[in-house]
Design an enzyme around this catalytic site. Sequence first.
Site, PDB file in Angstrom:
ATOM      1  N   PHE A  65      -5.039 -37.680  22.630  1.00  0.00           N
ATOM      2  CA  PHE A  65      -5.359 -38.889  21.863  1.00  0.00           C
ATOM      3  C   PHE A  65      -6.834 -38.908  21.510  1.00  0.00           C
ATOM      4  O   PHE A  65      -7.677 -38.684  22.384  1.00  0.00           O
ATOM      5  CB  PHE A  65      -5.011 -40.156  22.668  1.00  0.00           C
ATOM      6  CG  PHE A  65      -3.539 -40.405  22.743  1.00  0.00           C
ATOM      7  CD1 PHE A  65      -2.728 -39.583  23.503  1.00  0.00           C
ATOM      8  CD2 PHE A  65      -2.961 -41.448  22.033  1.00  0.00           C
ATOM      9  CE1 PHE A  65      -1.361 -39.789  23.560  1.00  0.00           C
ATOM     10  CE2 PHE A  65      -1.588 -41.662  22.082  1.00  0.00           C
ATOM     11  CZ  PHE A  65      -0.789 -40.840  22.849  1.00  0.00           C
ATOM     12  N   ALA A  66      -7.114 -39.155  20.224  1.00  0.00           N
ATOM     13  CA  ALA A  66      -8.505 -39.265  19.773  1.00  0.00           C
ATOM     14  C   ALA A  66      -8.588 -40.518  18.912  1.00  0.00           C
ATOM     15  O   ALA A  66      -8.407 -40.468  17.697  1.00  0.00           O
ATOM     16  CB  ALA A  66      -8.911 -38.032  19.005  1.00  0.00           C
ATOM     17  N   ILE A  67      -8.829 -41.634  19.572  1.00  0.00           N
ATOM     18  CA  ILE A  67      -8.878 -42.926  18.892  1.00  0.00           C
ATOM     19  C   ILE A  67     -10.344 -43.317  18.726  1.00  0.00           C
ATOM     20  O   ILE A  67     -11.140 -43.139  19.644  1.00  0.00           O
ATOM     21  CB  ILE A  67      -8.136 -44.009  19.723  1.00  0.00           C
ATOM     22  CG1 ILE A  67      -6.718 -43.548  20.116  1.00  0.00           C
ATOM     23  CG2 ILE A  67      -8.110 -45.346  18.978  1.00  0.00           C
ATOM     24  CD1 ILE A  67      -5.722 -43.446  18.999  1.00  0.00           C
ATOM     25  N   ASP A 155      -6.334 -35.650  28.642  1.00  0.00           N
ATOM     26  CA  ASP A 155      -7.489 -36.351  28.070  1.00  0.00           C
ATOM     27  C   ASP A 155      -8.148 -35.456  27.022  1.00  0.00           C
ATOM     28  O   ASP A 155      -8.062 -34.225  27.111  1.00  0.00           O
ATOM     29  CB  ASP A 155      -8.535 -36.623  29.157  1.00  0.00           C
ATOM     30  CG  ASP A 155      -8.324 -37.945  29.871  1.00  0.00           C
ATOM     31  OD1 ASP A 155      -7.226 -38.504  29.767  1.00  0.00           O
ATOM     32  OD2 ASP A 155      -9.273 -38.391  30.535  1.00  0.00           O
ATOM     33  N   VAL A 156      -8.875 -36.073  26.099  1.00  0.00           N
ATOM     34  CA  VAL A 156      -9.530 -35.294  25.045  1.00  0.00           C
ATOM     35  C   VAL A 156     -11.009 -35.016  25.335  1.00  0.00           C
ATOM     36  O   VAL A 156     -11.590 -34.101  24.754  1.00  0.00           O
ATOM     37  CB  VAL A 156      -9.390 -35.995  23.679  1.00  0.00           C
ATOM     38  CG1 VAL A 156     -10.317 -37.216  23.561  1.00  0.00           C
ATOM     39  CG2 VAL A 156      -9.631 -35.032  22.531  1.00  0.00           C
ATOM     40  N   GLU A 247      -3.507 -44.222  35.071  1.00  0.00           N
ATOM     41  CA  GLU A 247      -3.546 -43.332  36.245  1.00  0.00           C
ATOM     42  C   GLU A 247      -2.843 -43.971  37.451  1.00  0.00           C
ATOM     43  O   GLU A 247      -2.186 -43.284  38.232  1.00  0.00           O
ATOM     44  CB  GLU A 247      -5.001 -42.996  36.580  1.00  0.00           C
ATOM     45  CG  GLU A 247      -5.162 -41.987  37.689  1.00  0.00           C
ATOM     46  CD  GLU A 247      -6.604 -41.525  37.815  1.00  0.00           C
ATOM     47  OE1 GLU A 247      -6.973 -40.546  37.114  1.00  0.00           O
ATOM     48  OE2 GLU A 247      -7.366 -42.141  38.579  1.00  0.00           O
ATOM     49  N   ASP A 270     -14.696 -31.637  37.237  1.00  0.00           N
ATOM     50  CA  ASP A 270     -15.853 -32.375  36.758  1.00  0.00           C
ATOM     51  C   ASP A 270     -17.074 -31.780  37.470  1.00  0.00           C
ATOM     52  O   ASP A 270     -17.131 -31.795  38.706  1.00  0.00           O
ATOM     53  CB  ASP A 270     -15.676 -33.858  37.112  1.00  0.00           C
ATOM     54  CG  ASP A 270     -16.791 -34.708  36.539  1.00  0.00           C
ATOM     55  OD1 ASP A 270     -17.898 -34.184  36.305  1.00  0.00           O
ATOM     56  OD2 ASP A 270     -16.547 -35.921  36.342  1.00  0.00           O
TER      57      ASP A 270
HETATM   58  C1  2GW Z   1     -13.019 -45.919  24.874  1.00  0.00           C
HETATM   59  C2  2GW Z   1     -13.845 -46.682  25.675  1.00  0.00           C
HETATM   60  C3  2GW Z   1     -13.747 -46.592  27.056  1.00  0.00           C
HETATM   61  C4  2GW Z   1     -12.803 -45.734  27.609  1.00  0.00           C
HETATM   62  C5  2GW Z   1     -11.967 -44.969  26.785  1.00  0.00           C
HETATM   63  C6  2GW Z   1     -12.063 -45.064  25.416  1.00  0.00           C
HETATM   64  C7  2GW Z   1     -11.220 -44.259  24.560  1.00  0.00           C
HETATM   65  C8  2GW Z   1     -10.274 -43.412  25.133  1.00  0.00           C
HETATM   66  C9  2GW Z   1     -11.357 -44.257  23.141  1.00  0.00           C
HETATM   67  O1  2GW Z   1     -12.173 -44.992  22.521  1.00  0.00           O
HETATM   68  N1  2GW Z   1     -10.575 -43.433  22.396  1.00  0.00           N
HETATM   69  C10 2GW Z   1      -9.667 -42.610  22.978  1.00  0.00           C
HETATM   70  O2  2GW Z   1      -9.001 -41.848  22.274  1.00  0.00           O
HETATM   71  N2  2GW Z   1      -9.485 -42.632  24.341  1.00  0.00           N
HETATM   72  C11 2GW Z   1      -8.436 -41.779  24.934  1.00  0.00           C
HETATM   73  O3  2GW Z   1      -8.136 -42.201  26.250  1.00  0.00           O
HETATM   74  C12 2GW Z   1      -8.926 -40.327  25.026  1.00  0.00           C
HETATM   75  O4  2GW Z   1      -7.826 -39.453  24.875  1.00  0.00           O
HETATM   76  C13 2GW Z   1      -9.468 -40.269  26.443  1.00  0.00           C
HETATM   77  O5  2GW Z   1      -9.560 -38.956  26.956  1.00  0.00           O
HETATM   78  C14 2GW Z   1      -8.445 -41.142  27.174  1.00  0.00           C
HETATM   79  C15 2GW Z   1      -8.927 -41.746  28.516  1.00  0.00           C
HETATM   80  O6  2GW Z   1     -10.230 -42.303  28.348  1.00  0.00           O
HETATM   81  P1  2GW Z   1     -11.524 -41.595  29.003  1.00  0.00           P
HETATM   82  O7  2GW Z   1     -11.299 -40.116  28.919  1.00  0.00           O
HETATM   83  O8  2GW Z   1     -12.755 -42.109  28.381  1.00  0.00           O
HETATM   84  O9  2GW Z   1     -11.486 -42.123  30.450  1.00  0.00           O
HETATM   85  P2  2GW Z   1     -11.692 -41.259  31.840  1.00  0.00           P
HETATM   86  O10 2GW Z   1     -12.203 -39.903  31.566  1.00  0.00           O
HETATM   87  O11 2GW Z   1     -12.437 -42.115  32.789  1.00  0.00           O
HETATM   88  O12 2GW Z   1     -10.170 -41.170  32.234  1.00  0.00           O
HETATM   89  C16 2GW Z   1      -9.504 -41.336  33.445  1.00  0.00           C
HETATM   90  O13 2GW Z   1      -9.096 -42.692  33.640  1.00  0.00           O
HETATM   91  C17 2GW Z   1      -8.287 -43.235  32.579  1.00  0.00           C
HETATM   92  C18 2GW Z   1      -7.873 -44.620  32.932  1.00  0.00           C
HETATM   93  O14 2GW Z   1      -8.980 -45.430  33.172  1.00  0.00           O
HETATM   94  C19 2GW Z   1      -7.057 -42.389  32.319  1.00  0.00           C
HETATM   95  O15 2GW Z   1      -6.159 -42.462  33.398  1.00  0.00           O
HETATM   96  C20 2GW Z   1      -7.456 -40.949  32.109  1.00  0.00           C
HETATM   97  O16 2GW Z   1      -6.303 -40.147  31.944  1.00  0.00           O
HETATM   98  C21 2GW Z   1      -8.278 -40.457  33.291  1.00  0.00           C
HETATM   99  O17 2GW Z   1      -8.684 -39.109  33.059  1.00  0.00           O
HETATM  100 MN    MN Z   2     -11.392 -38.469  30.265  1.00  0.00          MN
END
Ligand code: 2GW
Ligand code: MN
Length: 297
Positions: A65-67, A155-156, A247, A270
């Site tokens: 997902f790339a939002i 995740d992206v 998660e 990480d």
């Molecule tokens: C925008 C603001 C804050 C957090 C996320 C986003 C955002 C996420 C966005 O603007 N656009 C978007 O496409 N995403 C998608 O959601 C993208 O694919 C991203 O990899 C995913 C999860 O957000 P991320 O990667 O910023 O959060 P992490 O790295 O802290 O992710 C962990 O925790 C998440 C739940 O809080 C999920 O469980 C994720 O799978 C975990 O790795």
């Molecule tokens: Mn992530």
Amino acid sequence: ICLQLPPYFLLLQCDSKENFLFHRRSDVLMMTPWFAPIVWEGTYNSEILNEQFRRRNVTVGLTVFAIKKYTVFLNKFLETAETYFMVGHRVNYYIFTDRPEEVPKVPLKEGRNVVVLQVQNYPRWQEISMRRMELINSFSQQRFINEVSYLVCVDVDMRFNDQVGVEILSNLFGTLHPHFYAAERQSFTYERRPASQAYVPRDEGDFYYAGGFFGGTVMEVYKLTKKCHEAMMVDKAKGIEAIWQDESYLNKYFVYYKPTKILSPEYLWDDDLGRPEILKKIRFLALPKNHAAIRNK
Ligand code: 2GW
Ligand code: MN
């Protein structure tokens, strides 16, 4: 003549480093108590596995997902996936985005396709992350079931850094969260409020899994995402959101529907955690992100 082998022959065979059946490590857990393999470098033979999956002409779907601003991650993600993800196998990249025009044109090897799926944006980031379950679920039924055998959902904000191949594939798989692979159950950050559908009691749960890397057959991913999405909707109606969003619901699911294979943190690392000796490969690596800049609307 018939050679009678001593009963310990198999043990001896496994203990010889020269032997091609030598694929074991003593420094990590290689199998769960429900006989699911835990995939670490040095525990499998990729030549044998590649041959088995090639023979089946398996196609793997990689959902990402790339939002909004997260489209900036797509270029590195796709480029490194072309180098390391399922090399020699058929791959469909499913890119869910609200900004199709920002999906980069990355050169693809034979048998590999990019499919752009336009979806809506949600104002809250928690919702963006959580709605992935709903979207993967509905596209599994409509589309993925006709196009791929397995789904890998990630995740992206990541890059591939070493081989991620068919050794990960199984009916249902999850990945050990890099912060908790060596931690005890008490410290797992499961949802602890009994009112939430994601609640896991203190005396339950086997591992703490990462939200950013799971998968399985399309049917199993369909079932997982359905349960998780439904649980989220029940909570939402009560004004509850689990502590780590999707998660938490994923972790709840895996307590009661145990994965048939588990990936070591090699598959979701990480570098903030350094590079411990037990990590022989770092295959999929979190990119440092400027939280303030990337996350603002
Ligand atoms: C925008 C603001 C804050 C957090 C996320 C986003 C955002 C996420 C966005 O603007 N656009 C978007 O496409 N995403 C998608 O959601 C993208 O694919 C991203 O990899 C995913 C999860 O957000 P991320 O990667 O910023 O959060 P992490 O790295 O802290 O992710 C962990 O925790 C998440 C739940 O809080 C999920 O469980 C994720 O799978 C975990 O790795
Ligand atoms: Mn992530």
